[in-house]
Design an enzyme around this catalytic site. Sequence first.
Site, PDB file in Angstrom:
ATOM      1  CG  ASN A   1      -3.495   3.135   0.178  1.00 29.74           C
ATOM      2  OD1 ASN A   1      -2.976   2.872  -0.898  1.00 29.74           O
ATOM      3  ND2 ASN A   1      -4.119   2.228   0.895  1.00 29.74           N
TER       4      ASN A   1
ATOM      5  NE  ARG B   1      -1.296  10.153  -9.704  1.00 28.88           N
ATOM      6  CZ  ARG B   1      -1.366   9.126  -8.869  1.00 28.88           C
ATOM      7  NH1 ARG B   1      -1.396   7.894  -9.342  1.00 28.88           N
ATOM      8  NH2 ARG B   1      -1.411   9.319  -7.574  1.00 28.88           N
TER       9      ARG B   1
ATOM     10  CB  CYS C   1      -8.157  -4.796   3.988  1.00 25.86           C
ATOM     11  SG  CYS C   1      -6.937  -3.510   4.272  1.00 25.86           S
TER      12      CYS C   1
ATOM     13  CB  ALA D   1      -0.939  -0.023   1.206  1.00 26.16           C
ATOM     14  CB  ALA D   2       3.191   2.716   2.464  1.00 27.61           C
TER      15      ALA D   2
END
Length: 446
Positions: free
Chosen positions: A305, A24, A45, A13-14
């Site tokens: 996140n 981006r 999860c 996630a991180a």
Amino acid sequence: MQLARIVIIGGDAAGMSAASKIRRTDPDAQVTVLEKGIWVSYSACGLPFFLQGVVPEIGDLVARTAQEHRANGIDVRTNHEAVGIDARRRVVTASTEEGEQTFPYDKLLIATGARARRPAFADTDMGGVDVLRGIPDALSMRTHIERRRPRHCVLVGGGYIGIEMAEALRALDIEVTLVDHGSSILKILDAEMSALIAACLTENGVTVRYERDVTELVGTDIVGGVTFADGSTLPADMVVVGAGVEPNAEIAREAGIALGDTGAIRVDAAQRTSQFHVYAAGDCAEARHLVLGRDVHIPLGTTANKQGRVAGENMVGGNAKFGGVVGTMVCKVFDRAFARTGLTQAQAEQAGMHARSVQVEVPSRAGYYENPPTIHARMTVEQRSGRLLGAQLYGDDTVAKRIDVAATALHARMTVEEFTQLDLSYTPPFSPVWDPLVVAANVASR
Ligand SMILES: Cc1cc2nc3c(=O)[nH]c(=O)nc-3n(C[C@H](O)[C@H](O)[C@H](O)COP(=O)(O)OP(=O)(O)OC[C@H]3O[C@@H](n4cnc5c(N)ncnc54)[C@H](O)[C@@H]3O)c2cc1C
């Protein structure tokens, strides 16, 4: 001009939020992700729901594969375990199938997550004994269930993952005994609330046993049960240990990077560590608790996140800030759910605050609906100021989003008096005219 070399340790996630944000923001940056396992961008999860069969394939939990990330210009290296950071020379050493390799960086992100705590009795290769942290754990459990068809599972530890596992295993028709060494389950709730969840578990066929300290496992190759501190035993052909997690922060500590009091990596709001050019995010890092006003370790996917995204932006020249946490979470329990945010009464007292709590039970829809399910709402308030310190909910699935109103109020440092004046939505099929949290706030502000 030399392109920025970004190295990220940890591909979930991180780490992958950071990598995607960097792509981006600065498409020219060279981003290399070192992941020690074979899976990246997966939803831990969702693992209990995979075991339950609600999620059919393990691959369904993968948001984006390593190949897809590579196609997007992120150099993802699986089976690459970072084993050392030389912060002075700015080099990461990784252990790979081809031996050790070095990765020079201009900016480094540590996103190594956390690992399941394994009490001494669970440090074993015995079959049928698992923790639930990553995809390999879930696959190991699934294999045991398919091959051995266990009839009785002992879940050690009454945290939220234990609760999710209880439901998953009951759905597979496996008898479940949840044992906790404390006098209540779910320490993230006050005892008055956790008792309601324990009752829900019992109603759904889960045996809950308190003050039971597992000290040993019974069995040799395959588990046959557990032994408690008083010498008694409980037969079981499956054991799942949910004893909490600890941050994977050793690699940072060994590199001279400061850890906080919690044992996780200390970061500022920009996700910078004590070492220049090194950032940290997610379950390996601390976060500022907005109610307590100090750093905590509350490992959740939501935070991972967001922190990863902030770190990613800042690693390529941005000026993003992570806004802090209030400890908001929600968990499904059979056909009900519980949610919490901020401090419980017990946590407020532990922090030296003068607090009081109120608890109400309110229908979740207009009273003229036949048998409307009820919601138990608990609010914790600072005595002197009337400031909202925390909220806990238990009821139907609407609590999952209702808690976010309380979380928002905590961010805004509202008093319960102010909370009573919030313009919240109402229509009979979804809510009573007095929202359950507003009812609690009304009582709390008296
Ligand atoms: C069963 C379960 C249910 C959950 N449910 C929820 C939920 O409902 N809501 C919620 O908000 N959160 C939930 N969580 C927590 C959430 O999954 C985590 O907070 C989130 O995954 C943290 O992301 P992370 O990237 O920080 O760490 P991780 O997901 O732990 O990822 C870290 C990665 O780093 C890799 N790594 C570690 N060390 C090294 C190294 N030295 N070199 C290379 N790679 C390394 C690991 O292999 C791993 O892939 C749940 C967790 C579990 C286990």
